[in-house]
Design an enzyme around this catalytic site. Structure first.
Site, mmCIF file in Angstrom:
data_model
loop_
_atom_site.group_PDB
_atom_site.id
_atom_site.type_symbol
_atom_site.label_atom_id
_atom_site.label_comp_id
_atom_site.label_asym_id
_atom_site.label_seq_id
_atom_site.Cartn_x
_atom_site.Cartn_y
_atom_site.Cartn_z
ATOM 1 N N GLU A 288 -6.351 -10.351 -1.233
ATOM 2 C CA GLU A 288 -7.132 -10.132 0.004
ATOM 3 C C GLU A 288 -8.619 -10.049 -0.319
ATOM 4 O OE1 GLU A 288 -5.601 -6.849 2.317
ATOM 5 O OE2 GLU A 288 -3.521 -7.428 1.949
ATOM 6 N N GLU B 104 0.798 -1.236 0.000
ATOM 7 C CA GLU B 104 0.000 0.000 0.000
ATOM 8 C C GLU B 104 0.833 1.290 0.000
ATOM 9 O OE1 GLU B 104 -2.720 -0.536 3.270
ATOM 10 O OE2 GLU B 104 -3.429 -2.432 2.481
HETATM 11 O O1 G3I Z 1 -3.740 -7.545 18.944
HETATM 12 C C1 G3I Z 1 -4.670 -6.636 19.527
HETATM 13 C C2 G3I Z 1 -5.248 -7.206 20.784
HETATM 14 O O2 G3I Z 1 -4.219 -7.363 21.721
HETATM 15 C C3 G3I Z 1 -6.342 -6.259 21.299
HETATM 16 O O3 G3I Z 1 -6.961 -6.841 22.400
HETATM 17 C C4 G3I Z 1 -7.397 -6.015 20.223
HETATM 18 C C5 G3I Z 1 -8.461 -5.020 20.656
HETATM 19 O O4 G3I Z 1 -8.930 -4.235 19.593
HETATM 20 O O5 G3I Z 1 -6.755 -5.488 19.099
HETATM 21 C C6 G3I Z 1 -5.779 -6.380 18.553
HETATM 22 O O6 G3I Z 1 -5.220 -5.814 17.409
HETATM 23 C C7 G3I Z 1 -6.036 -5.788 16.265
HETATM 24 C C8 G3I Z 1 -5.363 -6.611 15.168
HETATM 25 O O7 G3I Z 1 -6.105 -6.510 13.975
HETATM 26 C C9 G3I Z 1 -5.243 -8.093 15.547
HETATM 27 O O8 G3I Z 1 -6.504 -8.661 15.731
HETATM 28 C C10 G3I Z 1 -6.188 -4.345 15.818
HETATM 29 O O9 G3I Z 1 -6.930 -3.616 16.766
HETATM 30 C C11 G3I Z 1 -6.865 -4.281 14.472
HETATM 31 O O10 G3I Z 1 -6.817 -2.959 13.987
HETATM 32 C C12 G3I Z 1 -6.143 -5.189 13.486
HETATM 33 O O11 G3I Z 1 -6.852 -5.148 12.266
HETATM 34 C C13 G3I Z 1 -6.193 -5.683 11.156
HETATM 35 C C14 G3I Z 1 -5.897 -4.607 10.148
HETATM 36 O O12 G3I Z 1 -5.312 -5.173 8.989
HETATM 37 C C15 G3I Z 1 -4.960 -3.567 10.745
HETATM 38 O O13 G3I Z 1 -4.269 -2.857 9.841
HETATM 39 C C16 G3I Z 1 -7.110 -6.723 10.534
HETATM 40 O O14 G3I Z 1 -7.243 -7.815 11.441
HETATM 41 C C17 G3I Z 1 -6.520 -7.215 9.215
HETATM 42 O O15 G3I Z 1 -7.481 -7.996 8.552
HETATM 43 C C18 G3I Z 1 -6.184 -6.031 8.319
HETATM 44 O O16 G3I Z 1 -5.604 -6.505 7.132
HETATM 45 C C19 G3I Z 1 -5.230 -5.521 6.154
HETATM 46 C C20 G3I Z 1 -4.052 -6.065 5.403
HETATM 47 O O17 G3I Z 1 -3.021 -6.392 6.308
HETATM 48 C C21 G3I Z 1 -3.574 -5.062 4.349
HETATM 49 N N1 G3I Z 1 -4.639 -4.644 3.481
HETATM 50 C C22 G3I Z 1 -5.858 -4.184 4.117
HETATM 51 C C23 G3I Z 1 -6.337 -5.211 5.130
HETATM 52 C C24 G3I Z 1 -7.583 -4.721 5.785
HETATM 53 O O18 G3I Z 1 -7.318 -3.582 6.583
#
Ligand code: G3I
Length: 375
Positions: free
Chosen positions: A280, A168
């Site tokens: 994705e 990205e």
């Molecule tokens: O790990 C913490 C955990 O400790 C905490 O309790 C919890 C509470 O909110 O958050 C957890 O972290 C989260 C993480 O996913 C793991 O589950 C984050 O808040 C959350 O923001 C994060 O979201 C991920 C996102 O990327 C962040 O950038 C999504 O799961 C994931 O599907 C998403 O994937 C991205 C690709 O990597 C790149 N392209 C876009 C795609 C969608 O955003």
């Protein structure tokens, strides 16, 4: 039989045994249906690759033959603290072991991204923000990137076959007259410009010369971003940078991209002469996501907001059928199609119920619609 009502045990068993579920008689799994075209991958979370989500594991092993790690190999997860002792490899190791145990094609995601990267990466040891006009700061950031890539790619050398090297990095603006090729708000871009992309690919190649290296981005179906993608890749190719695959994330909604747009975008991107991976895939059914074509994490609450759109399930099937018709048509260029999550309940856009399996691990009508495209 209404497949949404059949018990989980039966549904999973039928997926294993090949009970016919669509026009493609005798073929009931995604990986079998598309075996002549491309592998079918899925992004997995820790509960799945640690084996805690047993229903999820059953679906993953029955339906898919490639894996992507949804979060555990991102910089903040694998390298949360500075220094050579700052790594946390246990989840990444378990992810790779799960893929190997199940003989799957294993993807690594992702080495250089503006998101989910700890703040210390872009600061000096006193917490001062690194500056692009300071040569020592630039050297420090490049050294960190080099060390990170050498360590992470090196650890899984020969075991992770495909890496999302840069994620990205393109300017997200929908204004075709916006001449900035790269995302100006990214600290990588601000401090290093295009050099971080060049070096990331060179160092990933150095760390594992056999790994397939991808540039990965979203909304490349839209013309302004696609033009920037093509300009970037041509520039890298002119410098002999080892970019090997274009990753098109394909976070879609119920009507975008249209069949025509998807076909046109794939045709255009294929002219670069590199294979394409759909990296994705999901189709957002939430009302809030019908105008939004961005997969920017910062905009996700808006895009996943509101109730489900009217007739979302029916439109989901149509959109998946349309996308897979395009993928099937372009099967000589597309070398992998990966869904971003196993069931709706696992999805980063769970409100939008964007996947082929519901929260009870049951196949949705969209599942059969996809299988039917494998003619
Ligand atoms: O790990 C913490 C955990 O400790 C905490 O309790 C919890 C509470 O909110 O958050 C957890 O972290 C989260 C993480 O996913 C793991 O589950 C984050 O808040 C959350 O923001 C994060 O979201 C991920 C996102 O990327 C962040 O950038 C999504 O799961 C994931 O599907 C998403 O994937 C991205 C690709 O990597 C790149 N392209 C876009 C795609 C969608 O955003």
């Amino acid at each position: 039989m209404n497949k949404n009502l059949i018990p989980i045990g039966f549904a999973l068993a039928s997926l294993f045994t090949g009970c016919a579920m669509g026009r493609a008689e005798n073929v009931a799994t995604l990986k079998e249906a598309f075996s002549k075209d491309f592998p079918i991958g899925v992004a997995v979370n820790q509960r799945q690759f640690m084996g805690e989500d047993t229903n999820g594991v059953a679906l993953i092993t029955a339906q898919f033959n490639s894996l992507a790690p949804e979060n555990v190999l991102k910089w903040e997860a694998v390298h949360p603290r500075r220094g050579t002792n700052g790594y946390n490899f246990a989840p990444g190791d378990a992810y790779v072991a799960f893929g190997e145990k199940n003989k799957m094609l294993i993807v690594g995601h992702t080495l250089a991204w503006h998101s989910q990267t700890p703040r210390w990466v872009f600061q000096d040891d006193n917490g001062r923000a690194l500056s692009g006009t300071n040569a020592a700061d630039r050297e420090l950031l490049l050294a960190r990137l080099h060390e990170h890539i050498q360590t992470v790619v090196g650890r899984y050398k020969g075991r992770i076959q495909i890496w999302d090297v840069v994620n990205e990095a393109l300017n997200d603006s929908s204004n075709i007259n916006d001449t900035n090729m790269l995302r100006q708000s990214s600290p990588w871009v601000r401090i290093l410009g295009v050099e971080f992309i060049v070096k990331a690919f060179e160092w990933a190649h150095e760390a594992d010369p056999k790994a397939i290296l991808r540039y990965n981005d979203y909304s490349v179906e839209n013309e302004p971003k696609r033009k920037r993608l093509i300009a970037l890749i041509k520039m890298l190719q002119a410098k002999n940078v080892p970019v090997m695959v274009i990753g098109s994330q394909t976070h879609a909604n119920l009507s975008w991209p249209s069949a025509e747009l998807e076909d046109a975008a794939l045709t255009d991107i294929a002219k670069l002469g590199l294979p394409i991976h759909i990296t994705e895939l999901d189709v957002n059914g939430a009302q809030g996501g019908q105008r939004n074509q961005s997969a920017d994490v910062a905009q996700n609450s808006q895009a996943a907001g509101g109730k489900l759109a009217e007739s979302a399930d029916e439109k989901l099937s149509k959109q998946y059928a349309s996308l897979f018709a395009a993928f099937h048509k372009h099967r000589s260029e597309i070398k992998l199609v990966t869904f971003w999550g196993v069931t709706d309940a696992d999805s980063w856009r769970r409100n939008g119920k964007p996947l082929l399996f519901d929260g009870n691990w049951q196949p949705k009508p969209a599942f059969s619609a996809v299988i039917e495209q494998a003619k």
